[in-house]
Structure formats: structure tokens, C-alpha cells
Write a protein that holds these residues in place. Structure first.
Motif, short mmCIF file in Angstrom:
data_model
loop_
_atom_site.label_atom_id
_atom_site.label_comp_id
_atom_site.label_asym_id
_atom_site.label_seq_id
_atom_site.Cartn_x
_atom_site.Cartn_y
_atom_site.Cartn_z
N GLU A 38 0.84 -1.20 0.00
CA GLU A 38 0.00 0.00 0.00
C GLU A 38 0.88 1.26 0.00
O GLU A 38 0.58 2.22 -0.69
N GLY A 39 1.96 1.25 0.75
CA GLY A 39 2.88 2.38 0.75
C GLY A 39 3.57 2.54 -0.59
O GLY A 39 3.78 3.66 -1.07
N ALA A 40 3.90 1.43 -1.23
CA ALA A 40 4.53 1.47 -2.55
C ALA A 40 3.59 2.06 -3.59
O ALA A 40 4.03 2.66 -4.58
N ARG A 87 11.12 1.40 -8.11
CA ARG A 87 12.50 1.75 -7.76
C ARG A 87 12.58 3.20 -7.29
O ARG A 87 13.13 4.06 -7.95
N ASN A 88 12.03 3.43 -6.15
CA ASN A 88 12.01 4.74 -5.53
C ASN A 88 12.80 4.62 -4.23
O ASN A 88 12.43 3.84 -3.34
N ARG A 89 13.88 5.37 -4.12
CA ARG A 89 14.77 5.26 -2.96
C ARG A 89 14.02 5.46 -1.64
O ARG A 89 14.23 4.72 -0.67
N LEU A 90 13.16 6.47 -1.59
CA LEU A 90 12.45 6.73 -0.34
C LEU A 90 11.54 5.56 0.05
O LEU A 90 11.45 5.20 1.23
N LYS A 91 10.90 4.95 -0.93
CA LYS A 91 10.01 3.82 -0.64
C LYS A 91 10.81 2.59 -0.23
O LYS A 91 10.39 1.84 0.66
N VAL A 92 11.95 2.37 -0.86
CA VAL A 92 12.80 1.23 -0.49
C VAL A 92 13.33 1.43 0.93
O VAL A 92 13.27 0.51 1.76
N GLN A 93 13.82 2.62 1.22
CA GLN A 93 14.32 2.89 2.58
C GLN A 93 13.20 2.81 3.60
O GLN A 93 13.41 2.31 4.72
N ALA A 94 12.01 3.26 3.23
CA ALA A 94 10.87 3.18 4.14
C ALA A 94 10.52 1.72 4.43
O ALA A 94 10.14 1.40 5.56
N THR A 95 10.65 0.85 3.45
CA THR A 95 10.36 -0.57 3.68
C THR A 95 11.27 -1.13 4.77
O THR A 95 10.81 -1.87 5.65
N ILE A 96 12.53 -0.75 4.74
CA ILE A 96 13.49 -1.23 5.75
C ILE A 96 13.13 -0.66 7.12
O ILE A 96 13.05 -1.39 8.12
N GLY A 97 12.90 0.64 7.18
CA GLY A 97 12.50 1.27 8.44
C GLY A 97 11.18 0.73 8.96
O GLY A 97 11.01 0.52 10.17
N LEU A 149 1.02 4.97 13.69
CA LEU A 149 2.11 4.35 12.93
C LEU A 149 3.26 5.33 12.71
O LEU A 149 4.43 4.98 12.87
N LYS A 150 2.92 6.56 12.38
CA LYS A 150 3.97 7.58 12.18
C LYS A 150 4.74 7.83 13.48
O LYS A 150 5.96 7.95 13.45
N PHE A 154 6.93 4.63 11.28
CA PHE A 154 6.57 4.16 9.94
C PHE A 154 6.52 5.32 8.96
O PHE A 154 6.20 6.45 9.33
N LYS A 155 6.79 5.01 7.69
CA LYS A 155 6.72 5.98 6.59
C LYS A 155 5.73 5.46 5.54
O LYS A 155 5.46 4.27 5.47
#
Length: 185
Positions: A38-40, A87-97, A149-150, A154-155
Motif C-alpha cells: 500500500e505504501g509502494a 524503484r524509488n529510494r524513499l520507498k525502499v528505505q521506508a520498507t526497511i525502516g 504508525l507515524k 513508519f513511513k
């Protein structure tokens, strides 16, 4: 058979509607998967994410939060080169966080399901919308979920994303009353 109109956009969306959307989910791994997907989706169509879902499963270790929480810079670069995901850096980093925050919630509440379902009193909300225009983009429950969540780190969990998450995971039944799935979830 009558269905929610959005489900008729493609065979992939129709299958998703008929088999998954709105079915109550209590499995932590699947709840995490939906939260990430959903975030992606932010800024994109759900059809785009559904087409990439298998790519996400492969790229993100089948949504194993413990493994994702340990991803390093090299793994981020690998993911950013993977055409099977957004391939969005912010979304990838958010997945890890988000994986790290997800694990913290599991430790605190015993399961992510125990935490997330509290926003609807641990029971699916049964709505009775007649048309797509009736369905809200957010609610007081999704506002509260987003805020909490925030607060927990969460992002990509704004209220609209949280409401879409609630719909996908069956926390709310937003199948239209004329849809054959309305009484099944």
C-alpha cells in the motif's frame, strides 16, 4: 454476477477483488506485505502494484520483516536496480525502516495483528456503500492508525494509505452492497 466496478478494469484486479480484497487478515507476514505494498502504491495505481507483487515478494524475501530490517546499503542499491519493484529510494528505505518498526510492534503487542486490529475494535467494520462515490478516502480510524504508525516510525502511512490498507486486509468491508462479495467478507 455483480462486482465492485473497479474490479472490472483488468483480469488481475478482478481476481484480486474476487479472492483477496476485503478478506480479514490476521497473519502478521501478510499484514506486513499489504502495508508495504500500500505504501509502494503512493502516487501510482493499484494495478501497477499488483503487477509487481511477485517481484516484491522475490526482492523482499517474501516480506520477512526480520530479514528486511537488516538490509544494508548494498542491498538498497540492488533493490534500486530491480525492475520488478517500484524503484524509488524513499520507498525502499521506508520498507526497511517499516520492517524495524513492525518488529518493535510485534515485541510490544505479541503480534502485529493484535496491534493493528485495535483500530477497528478487533472486528471488521461492515459498511453499506451503494456506489463508489459513497466510499470515503479516509476515516477517523484510518486517521488514528496513521498518526500512531507515524509516531512509531513508519513511513508512507498517511490516512488515505491506511484506509486502503484497512480495505485490503478486511478491517473494513467496502464491497458495495450490490457486489456478490459484500456478504461474504
Amino acid at each position: 454476477m455483480d462486482k465492485c466496478p473497479w474490479a472490472l478494469a483488468s483480469p488481475l484486479e478482478e481476481h484480486y477483488h474476487d479472492t483477496e480484497w476485503g478478506v480479514p487478515v490476521h497473519d502478521d507476514r501478510l499484514l506486513f506485505e499489504f502495508l508495504i505494498l500500500e505504501g509502494a502504491q503512493a502516487g501510482l495505481s493499484w494495478a501497477t502494484i499488483l503487477k509487481k507483487r511477485d517481484g516484491y515478494r522475490q526482492a523482499f524475501n517474501h516480506f520477512d520483516a526480520a530479514r528486511i530490517a537488516c538490509y544494508d546499503a548494498a542491498k538498497i542499491q540492488e533493490l534500486l536496480a530491480n525492475p520488478g519493484i517500484v524503484r524509488n529510494r524513499l520507498k525502499v528505505q521506508a520498507t526497511i525502516g517499516n520492517a524495524q518498526a513492525f518488529l518493535a510492534i510485534q515485541a510490544e503487542f505479541g503480534s502485529f495483528a493484535a496491534y493493528i486490529w485495535q483500530f477497528v475494535g478487533h472486528q471488521p467494520v461492515q459498511n453499506t456503500w451503494a456506489t463508489l462515490r459513497d466510499v470515503p478516502a479516509s476515516t477517523a480510524q484510518s486517521d488514528a492508525m496513521s498518526k500512531d504508525l507515524k509516531k512509531r516510525g513508519f513511513k508512507f502511512v498517511g490516512s488515505t494509505i491506511c484506509y486502503a490498507y484497512m480495505q485490503a486486509t478486511g478491517m473494513v468491508n467496502d464491497h458495495l452492497i450490490g457486489c456478490f462479495r459484500h456478504g461474504q467478507t
